[in-house]
Design an enzyme around this catalytic site. Structure first.
Site, short mmCIF file in Angstrom:
data_model
loop_
_atom_site.label_atom_id
_atom_site.label_comp_id
_atom_site.label_asym_id
_atom_site.label_seq_id
_atom_site.Cartn_x
_atom_site.Cartn_y
_atom_site.Cartn_z
CB ILE A 119 -0.96 0.04 1.21
CG1 ILE A 119 -0.19 0.15 2.53
CG2 ILE A 119 -1.95 -1.11 1.20
CD1 ILE A 119 -1.07 0.57 3.70
CG ASP A 120 4.00 1.58 2.77
OD1 ASP A 120 4.93 1.20 3.50
OD2 ASP A 120 2.83 1.70 3.17
NE ARG A 179 8.26 -0.59 7.12
CZ ARG A 179 7.78 -1.57 7.86
NH1 ARG A 179 7.88 -1.47 9.16
NH2 ARG A 179 7.18 -2.60 7.35
CB VAL A 224 -8.85 1.11 8.47
CG1 VAL A 224 -9.96 1.50 7.50
CG2 VAL A 224 -9.41 0.81 9.85
#
Ligand code: F6P
Length: 345
Positions: free
Chosen positions: A128-129, A173, A276
Site C-alpha cells: 500500500i506504501d 514507513r 483499515v
C-alpha cells in the site's frame, strides 16, 4: 513440458493480492498447463514446508476479496545461512521449477538473494506504501488512498463543527505516498511526510494563518514515518522490530497533537487509520492492475525470465530486472510536495 510453479505472498497484506493469484492461475492453467503449489504464509511456509495444491477452484470468486488466500508473514528466509539453506532445500523438496513471489521491499530483497542462490524466481511488486522502485504504482496503493481520502472528507465536517485541529495518521514507513495523494485529494491544510522532516513552528504558522482568515479548524495529514527536524526517533511508539529489522510505527499523530495543543491553544483530536488502509475489498483500479501484474508474472515463468519483476511503466506492464528495483525505496519527489504546499493553509 508442464512446470510446477510455486506462488507466495509476503510482507504486509493488501487488497489486490487475490486478484494477482487468480490471474496467475487462470492463465497458467489454461494457456500453459502449469501445476500450481501455494506456499502458505509468505516465506515461513517455505521454511515450515506448509503448502497446498492450487487449482481453478481455489481461485473461484476471489478477485474482489481483500487479504490473501495463501496467508502472509514477515518471515525472513535469508536471515542467516542455516535458514537460507533450509529455504533452498525445501524448494528442491517441493520439486518446483519456478517461484512467483508477490511482496514489497523485504520480500523482494529476499527473493533476489534466493534467485542469486539458484532459485528460478519472478516477482510482483506489492504494497500500500507504493514505495517499490522500478514501477509507477503498486497494487494496494489506490485502495489505501481511497480509504484515507474518505476519512479526510469525514474529518472535515467534525473539525469545522468543533473548531478543532484534526490530525489523521496514515501508513507509509519510509515514503509519504499515501499521505500526499490522500492529503491533496482530501484538501488537507498540512501534509507531513517522512521525506521532509518538519518544523513545528511552520505547522503552527499555517494553522494561525487560517485562524486569521476565520477558519478556526484545520486538517493535518501525517505519514507514520514523518518526524520533526532533528528528532528522528522522537515520535516512535515502540522499539519492537520485525524479522527485517523494521521498528513498529504508529502514534506520531498523538505526539504531534500534544505539541500543537501547547503551541496553538486549540483543541486537537487524532485518528490513526492503521490497518483499515490494508483491509477490505480492492478498488477497480487495483483489481485491474493486480490482474495485469499476475498475467505478466505467469508469462515471465513461461518465458523463463528469471530474476525479473513485473512493473507498471506508464500504462504498460513490462518485465524489469529485480536487482534494479530493490536498491532503494521510491520516495515522494519534491516537485510533488511543492504541489501539495500550494494548498497549505
Ligand atoms: O509495508 C506496508 C505497511 O502497511 C506499512 O505502511 C506499515 O508501517 C507496516 O506495513 C505495518 O506492518 P504490520 O502489518 O506488520 O504491523
Amino acid at each position: 513440458m508442464s512446470k510446477r510453479v510455486g506462488i507466495l505472498t509476503g510482507g504486509g497484506d493488501c487488497p489486490g493480492l487475490n486478484a494477482v493469484i487468480r490471474a496467475v492461475l487462470v492463465k497458467g492453467i489454461r494457456n500453459y498447463n502449469f501445476k500450481f503449489i501455494g506456499i502458505k504464509n509468505g516465506w515461513s511456509g517455505l521454511l515450515d514446508f506448509e503448502w497446498e495444491n492450487l487449482d481453478r477452484q481455489s481461485i473461484s470468486g476471489i478477485i474482489h476479496r481483500g487479504g490473501t488466500i495463501l496467508g502472509t508473514s514477515r518471515t525472513n528466509p535469508v536471515k542467516n545461512p542455516e535458514v537460507k539453506a533450509l529455504a533452498m532445500e525445501n524448494f528442491k523438496k517441493l520439486r518446483l521449477d519456478a517461484l512467483i513471489t508477490i511482496g514489497g521491499e523485504d520480500t523482494l530483497g529476499a527473493a533476489m538473494e534466493l534467485y542469486q542462490a539458484g532459485i528460478n524466481i519472478v516477482a510482483v511488486p506489492k504494497t500500500i506504501d507504493n514505495d517499490v522502485a522500478g514501477t509507477d504504482y503498486t497494487f494496494g496503493f489506490d485502495t489505501a488512498v481511497q480509504i484515507a481520502t474518505e476519512a479526510i472528507d469525514r474529518l472535515h465536517t467534525t473539525a469545522e463543527s468543533h473548531n478543532r485541529i484534526m490530525i489523521l495518521e496514515v501508513m507509509g514507513r519510509h515514503a509519504g505516498w499515501i499521505a500526499i495523494y490522500s492529503g491533496i485529494a482530501g484538501g488537507a491544510d498540512v501534509i507531513l511526510i517522512p521525506e521532509v522532516p518538519f518544523e513545528l513552528e511552520d505547522v503552527v504558522q499555517v494553522i494561525n494563518a487560517r485562524r486569521e482568515r476565520g477558519r478556526s479548524f484545520s486538517i493535518v495529514v501525517i505519514a507514520e514515518g514523518a518526524c520533526p527536524k532533528g528528532k528522528k526517533d522522537a515520535y516512535l511508539k515502540t522499539d519492537k522490530v520485525d524479522d527485517f529489522g523494521h521498528v513498529q510505527l504508529g502514534g506520531v499523530a498523538v505526539a504531534l497533537a500534544k505539541d500543537l495543543e501547547k503551541m496553538t491553544g486549540l483543541d486537537c483530536r487524532t485518528t490513526i487509520l492503521g490497518h483499515v488502509q490494508r483491509g477490505g475489498s480492492p478498488t477497480a483500479f487495483d483489481r485491474f492492475l493486480a490482474t495485469r501484474y499476475g498475467i505478466c508474472a505467469v508469462d515471465m515463468v513461461h518465458k523463463e525470465q528469471w530474476g525479473y519483476m513485473a512493473a507498471l511503466r506508464g500504462t504498460e506492464i513490462v518485465p524489469v530486472l529485480l536487482e534494479d528495483c530493490i536498491k532503494a525505496e521510491k520516495t515522494v519527489p519534491m516537485e510533488l510536495y511543492e504541489v501539495a504546499k500550494v494548498f497549505f493553509g
